[in-house]
Design a protein around this motif. Sequence first.
Motif, mmCIF file in Angstrom:
data_model
loop_
_atom_site.group_PDB
_atom_site.id
_atom_site.type_symbol
_atom_site.label_atom_id
_atom_site.label_comp_id
_atom_site.label_asym_id
_atom_site.label_seq_id
_atom_site.Cartn_x
_atom_site.Cartn_y
_atom_site.Cartn_z
ATOM 1 N N ARG A 49 2.757 -12.558 42.368
ATOM 2 C CA ARG A 49 3.578 -11.840 43.345
ATOM 3 C C ARG A 49 2.996 -11.979 44.747
ATOM 4 N NH1 ARG A 49 7.433 -8.169 43.204
ATOM 5 N NH2 ARG A 49 7.243 -7.899 40.962
ATOM 6 N N THR A 273 12.135 -15.391 30.582
ATOM 7 C CA THR A 273 11.976 -15.977 31.913
ATOM 8 C C THR A 273 12.628 -17.360 31.959
ATOM 9 O OG1 THR A 273 9.830 -14.829 32.063
ATOM 10 C CG2 THR A 273 10.365 -16.399 33.814
ATOM 11 N N THR A 303 5.411 -18.063 35.870
ATOM 12 C CA THR A 303 6.105 -16.782 35.747
ATOM 13 C C THR A 303 6.269 -16.366 34.286
ATOM 14 O OG1 THR A 303 7.392 -17.684 37.582
ATOM 15 C CG2 THR A 303 7.988 -15.508 36.810
ATOM 16 N N ASN A 307 4.823 -12.797 32.936
ATOM 17 C CA ASN A 307 5.732 -11.786 32.394
ATOM 18 C C ASN A 307 5.440 -11.477 30.930
ATOM 19 O OD1 ASN A 307 7.150 -11.632 34.828
ATOM 20 N ND2 ASN A 307 8.649 -13.166 34.224
ATOM 21 N N TRP A 327 10.836 -12.098 37.397
ATOM 22 C CA TRP A 327 11.521 -13.303 36.913
ATOM 23 C C TRP A 327 12.546 -13.812 37.936
ATOM 24 C CZ3 TRP A 327 11.024 -8.656 34.424
ATOM 25 C CH2 TRP A 327 12.081 -7.738 34.593
#
Length: 382
Positions: A49, A273, A303, A307, A327
């Motif tokens: 992020r 994702t 990602t 996740n 996502w």
Amino acid sequence: MSTATARKWEQRVLRAAHPIAFPLLSAVRAPVRRIPGLGVLVKDAALLRATLMDTDGFTKNGPGAPSDLWTPVLGPSVLLNMEGVEHGTLRRKLGPLFAPGFVDALVSASLGRSTRELAAALARGDRVDLVAHSRRSASAVIARLVGLDSDVIDDELFARVARVTGFVTLARPRLTPSQLRVARGILAELGEHARRAYAGDESTVPGRMRALGLDEREALGAVAAFVLTGTETIVSYVPRLAAILIDSGWLPRLAAEPDLVDAAVAEGLRVTTPSPMMLRSVVAPRDLGGVAVKPGERILLGTYWANRALGDFDPATNPAAQLKQLWFGAGAHYCLGAPLAMAQIRLTLGALLETPTLRVASRRPSRGVLIPSYARLELERA
């Protein structure tokens, strides 16, 4: 039925799509690791992020970034490869196009009838291939986006778009000259339809873009970006979500507890994702979890692994809520088309929930594709 069954099939889908890359990247345990020949892999959600939010240090333009793939095909000014003030200005112009009222009406007009037919077929006990249904739905939305007539909505339309994204691999930062010619030809054909629609009234998306103040170049670029990024991801996600809900036993529970539907959709997006990797290029020296990166290096934002680190699919505890829809990205490049995708997902899921006793009659993962998906997922009433 259990989360173990759902996890097993998800692993098969991912390995079928990327038989070498998926096991290789899954074996990396460190939150950040330099992978020779590929780039610097980031698998930690917080670091991922932070990278997406740091537009001074990381960009979508540069070596190994999305611009390497898409600028030669689409030109320099589409959302996929823009940064800074121009990017923000274009997003603001497009914003009203993704207001809930507009996307709900667009999805209802594009998919309402076919979704009602899907629900009726499942209720009758027919065997239905949800992948085929999802492809037809994607073609209908493509048609609406580019201003095509309804009589050209078919599997070939989806296949032509999928052929472009099918050229992309993690190890190939650019398309070959022959691939470029094919990609440009396919998108030029769709662009001609969009250009005519742009000159028409507001009943089409390109016409609506003109009314919102986008010039023709901006409108055609936006249409191409939405078609390329949204088509296969939605065809990937909807059948995978259905399989997970059935494999885990969650479909009848959702029908009985509709308040958990939003959490189930979010959890499905977290554990699948559909776009498992995002790419950035370094433009300023940075430290990523103890790994120094320098301008020109390629960053692989894993990602899917970030996740998935929060565990198996579980709408009851909803670990997805911690991730703030990672996502879909973050910051300036958070997916503008997310409301459109969510409207399509909710519509189809609503049809499935009308027959909560569904079972998977037959399935086959897709092999050698960019976006992990099922090639076939046949459902029928148990």
